[in-house]
Motif scaffolding. Structure first.
Motif, PDB file in Angstrom:
ATOM      1  N   GLY A 156     -45.452  16.055  84.685  1.00 17.13           N
ATOM      2  CA  GLY A 156     -45.729  15.847  86.104  1.00 17.13           C
ATOM      3  C   GLY A 156     -44.824  14.762  86.642  1.00 17.13           C
ATOM      4  N   ALA A 157     -45.080  14.367  87.877  1.00 15.76           N
ATOM      5  CA  ALA A 157     -44.190  13.442  88.602  1.00 15.76           C
ATOM      6  C   ALA A 157     -43.949  12.141  87.851  1.00 15.76           C
ATOM      7  N   GLY A 158     -44.898  11.744  87.000  1.00 14.26           N
ATOM      8  CA  GLY A 158     -44.769  10.475  86.282  1.00 14.26           C
ATOM      9  C   GLY A 158     -43.580  10.428  85.347  1.00 14.26           C
ATOM     10  N   ILE A 159     -43.135  11.600  84.824  1.00 12.36           N
ATOM     11  CA  ILE A 159     -41.993  11.567  83.906  1.00 12.36           C
ATOM     12  C   ILE A 159     -40.695  11.301  84.674  1.00 12.36           C
ATOM     13  N   SER A 160     -40.710  11.577  85.975  1.00 11.42           N
ATOM     14  CA  SER A 160     -39.499  11.330  86.775  1.00 11.42           C
ATOM     15  C   SER A 160     -39.577  10.030  87.574  1.00 11.42           C
ATOM     16  N   ALA A 161     -40.712   9.324  87.425  1.00 11.00           N
ATOM     17  CA  ALA A 161     -40.898   8.088  88.224  1.00 11.00           C
ATOM     18  C   ALA A 161     -39.796   7.068  87.909  1.00 11.00           C
ATOM     19  N   GLU A 162     -39.470   6.905  86.617  1.00 10.57           N
ATOM     20  CA  GLU A 162     -38.478   5.878  86.243  1.00 10.57           C
ATOM     21  C   GLU A 162     -37.055   6.338  86.516  1.00 10.57           C
ATOM     22  N   SER A 163     -36.923   7.595  86.998  1.00 11.49           N
ATOM     23  CA  SER A 163     -35.618   8.049  87.478  1.00 11.49           C
ATOM     24  C   SER A 163     -35.492   7.788  88.975  1.00 11.49           C
ATOM     25  N   PHE A 193     -50.818  20.630  72.417  1.00 13.72           N
ATOM     26  CA  PHE A 193     -50.568  20.572  73.866  1.00 13.72           C
ATOM     27  C   PHE A 193     -50.418  19.103  74.258  1.00 13.72           C
ATOM     28  N   VAL A 194     -49.307  18.783  74.946  1.00  9.69           N
ATOM     29  CA  VAL A 194     -49.051  17.399  75.349  1.00  9.69           C
ATOM     30  C   VAL A 194     -48.854  17.351  76.863  1.00  9.69           C
ATOM     31  N   ALA A 195     -49.601  16.474  77.553  1.00  7.12           N
ATOM     32  CA  ALA A 195     -49.420  16.300  79.007  1.00  7.12           C
ATOM     33  C   ALA A 195     -48.760  14.945  79.224  1.00  7.12           C
ATOM     34  N   ILE A 196     -47.699  14.929  80.027  1.00  2.74           N
ATOM     35  CA  ILE A 196     -46.929  13.695  80.238  1.00  2.74           C
ATOM     36  C   ILE A 196     -46.770  13.434  81.737  1.00  2.74           C
ATOM     37  N   GLY A 197     -47.232  12.256  82.208  1.00  2.00           N
ATOM     38  CA  GLY A 197     -46.960  11.818  83.573  1.00  2.00           C
ATOM     39  C   GLY A 197     -47.599  12.669  84.645  1.00  2.00           C
ATOM     40  N   THR A 198     -48.850  13.099  84.415  1.00  2.00           N
ATOM     41  CA  THR A 198     -49.546  13.849  85.454  1.00  2.00           C
ATOM     42  C   THR A 198     -50.963  13.296  85.628  1.00  2.00           C
ATOM     43  N   SER A 199     -51.407  13.271  86.881  1.00  2.00           N
ATOM     44  CA  SER A 199     -52.713  12.638  87.188  1.00  2.00           C
ATOM     45  C   SER A 199     -53.874  13.583  86.939  1.00  2.00           C
ATOM     46  N   GLY A 200     -53.565  14.866  86.632  1.00  2.00           N
ATOM     47  CA  GLY A 200     -54.643  15.810  86.334  1.00  2.00           C
ATOM     48  C   GLY A 200     -55.505  16.117  87.544  1.00  2.00           C
ATOM     49  N   HIS A 255     -58.478  27.246  72.474  1.00  5.27           N
ATOM     50  CA  HIS A 255     -57.803  28.012  71.415  1.00  5.27           C
ATOM     51  C   HIS A 255     -57.482  27.145  70.215  1.00  5.27           C
ATOM     52  N   GLY A 256     -58.134  25.983  70.110  1.00  4.16           N
ATOM     53  CA  GLY A 256     -58.032  25.195  68.882  1.00  4.16           C
ATOM     54  C   GLY A 256     -56.849  24.263  68.787  1.00  4.16           C
ATOM     55  N   ALA A 257     -56.105  24.078  69.890  1.00  2.00           N
ATOM     56  CA  ALA A 257     -54.949  23.169  69.818  1.00  2.00           C
ATOM     57  C   ALA A 257     -55.408  21.717  69.829  1.00  2.00           C
ATOM     58  N   ARG A 258     -54.569  20.860  69.199  1.00  2.00           N
ATOM     59  CA  ARG A 258     -54.783  19.424  69.378  1.00  2.00           C
ATOM     60  C   ARG A 258     -54.144  19.028  70.711  1.00  2.00           C
ATOM     61  N   THR A 259     -54.674  17.974  71.333  1.00  2.00           N
ATOM     62  CA  THR A 259     -54.181  17.631  72.671  1.00  2.00           C
ATOM     63  C   THR A 259     -53.871  16.143  72.757  1.00  2.00           C
ATOM     64  N   LEU A 260     -52.734  15.835  73.369  1.00  2.14           N
ATOM     65  CA  LEU A 260     -52.258  14.444  73.481  1.00  2.14           C
ATOM     66  C   LEU A 260     -51.842  14.187  74.930  1.00  2.14           C
ATOM     67  N   GLU A 261     -52.211  13.025  75.472  1.00  2.84           N
ATOM     68  CA  GLU A 261     -51.789  12.656  76.827  1.00  2.84           C
ATOM     69  C   GLU A 261     -50.927  11.398  76.750  1.00  2.84           C
ATOM     70  N   LEU A 262     -49.759  11.450  77.385  1.00  2.00           N
ATOM     71  CA  LEU A 262     -48.877  10.283  77.473  1.00  2.00           C
ATOM     72  C   LEU A 262     -48.762   9.960  78.958  1.00  2.00           C
TER      73      LEU A 262
END
Ligand code: BV8
Length: 231
Positions: free
Chosen positions: A9-16, A168-175, A190-197
């Motif tokens: 999400g937008a957070g990954i581009s914030a530092e750009s 499943f990894v979510a990066i830089g999104t407010s959800g 579906h049984g995936a592990r999930t990580l939020e950065l």
């Protein structure tokens, strides 16, 4: 088929230097979402909508990928797993960092669409509401962006990948925005592990197995290094 699905999400581009939406002085504090990010807003005032996206297109051209974009491209290149990047972002910083086959579920600043005939073509730097569609000549051109109330792109493909991924990894999104905010639920089903950065807890943090807080340019390269060292 992907083993790892990453949503950005937008957070990954914030530092750009590209604005986020809901942080303080985010885009939704400067513009009224209803006016610039809905089909109704576009039909009411296409010039304002083109002004909004022309400004963001110019920002994007001046921006560069940051270490988080570069780390994800490295993961895609060096991981023995298949890594798919789905982004809510309309910038091309993932691609400019070397990422491949990025799914832009909310469209791209680089795309133009004709509201009348459905034709698509590369967007000029500055889009003009009076410019005729290159295909049907009607002055109904719009950015090829998914607005509120419109169906995001490639949803079937995304759901299929979520059903098979082991991570499943979510990066830089407010959800806050669906259906993207619902992907963590789908992955868990579906049984995936999930990580939020993320810089701070999101609206869906409670649904993730793990969550690491901090700026993406720090947390993402660190996580990618761990992933590659473990293989
Ligand atoms: C759909 C366009 C159905 C591109 C965007 C009532 C009426 C109508 C619809 C709805 C409704 N109620 C709910 C809905 C659904 C609606 C929705 O979810 N609304 C929300 C607000 C409640 N969703 C939709 O309308 C979607 N379509 O549902 O269609 C349908 C069904 C059948 C047939 C037809 C249709 C469409 C959603 C897409 C809308 N388009 N934008 C653009 O202009 O860019 S949404 C906009 O918000 C962006 O696309 C963005 O992707 C999205 C999410 O924002 P984030 O990326 O999360 O950014 P945000 O600023 O919020 O957060 C940034 C995060 O980063 C923060 O957490 C921050 O802490 C973190 N951060 C900051 N700095 C850093 C950092 N992290 C790490 N490092 C840092 N340095």
């Amino acid at each position: 088929m992907a083993d790892i699905v990453i949503l950005t999400g937008a957070g990954i581009s914030a530092e750009s230097g590209l604005g986020t939406f809901r942080d303080e002085n985010g885009l939704w504090t400067q513009y009224d979402l209803e006016q610039v990010c809905t089909p109704e807003g576009f039909s009411r005032n296409p010039a304002l909508v083109h002004e909004f996206y022309n400004a963001r297109r110019a920002n994007c051209l001046d921006a560069s990928p940051n270490p988080a974009h570069e780390a994800l491209a490295r993961l895609q290149r060096d991981s023995r797993h298949e890594v798919m990047i789905v982004t809510q972002n309309v910038d091309d910083l993932h691609e400019r960092a070397g990422a491949r086959e990025v799914i832009h579920m909310h469209g791209t600043l680089g795309g133009a669409l004709c509201q009348n005939c459905g034709a698509r073509w590369p967007a000029p730097r500055v889009m003009d509401p009076l410019a005729p569609c290159p295909n049907c000549r009607m002055p109904e051109t719009r950015p090829d962006i998914v607005w509120f109330g419109e169906m995001p792109y490639e949803m079937d493909r995304i759901m299929n990948e979520l059903a098979r991924a082991f991570l499943f990894v979510a990066i830089g999104t407010s959800g806050n925005v669906y259906p993207a905010a619902g992907f963590v639920h789908e992955a868990r089903l579906h049984g995936a592990r999930t990580l939020e950065l993320n810089l701070e807890p999101s609206a869906t943090s409670g649904q993730f197995d793990d969550s690491r807080l901090g700026p993406a340019s720090d947390t993402v390269p660190r996580w990618v290094d761990e992933m590659l060292a473990a293989q």
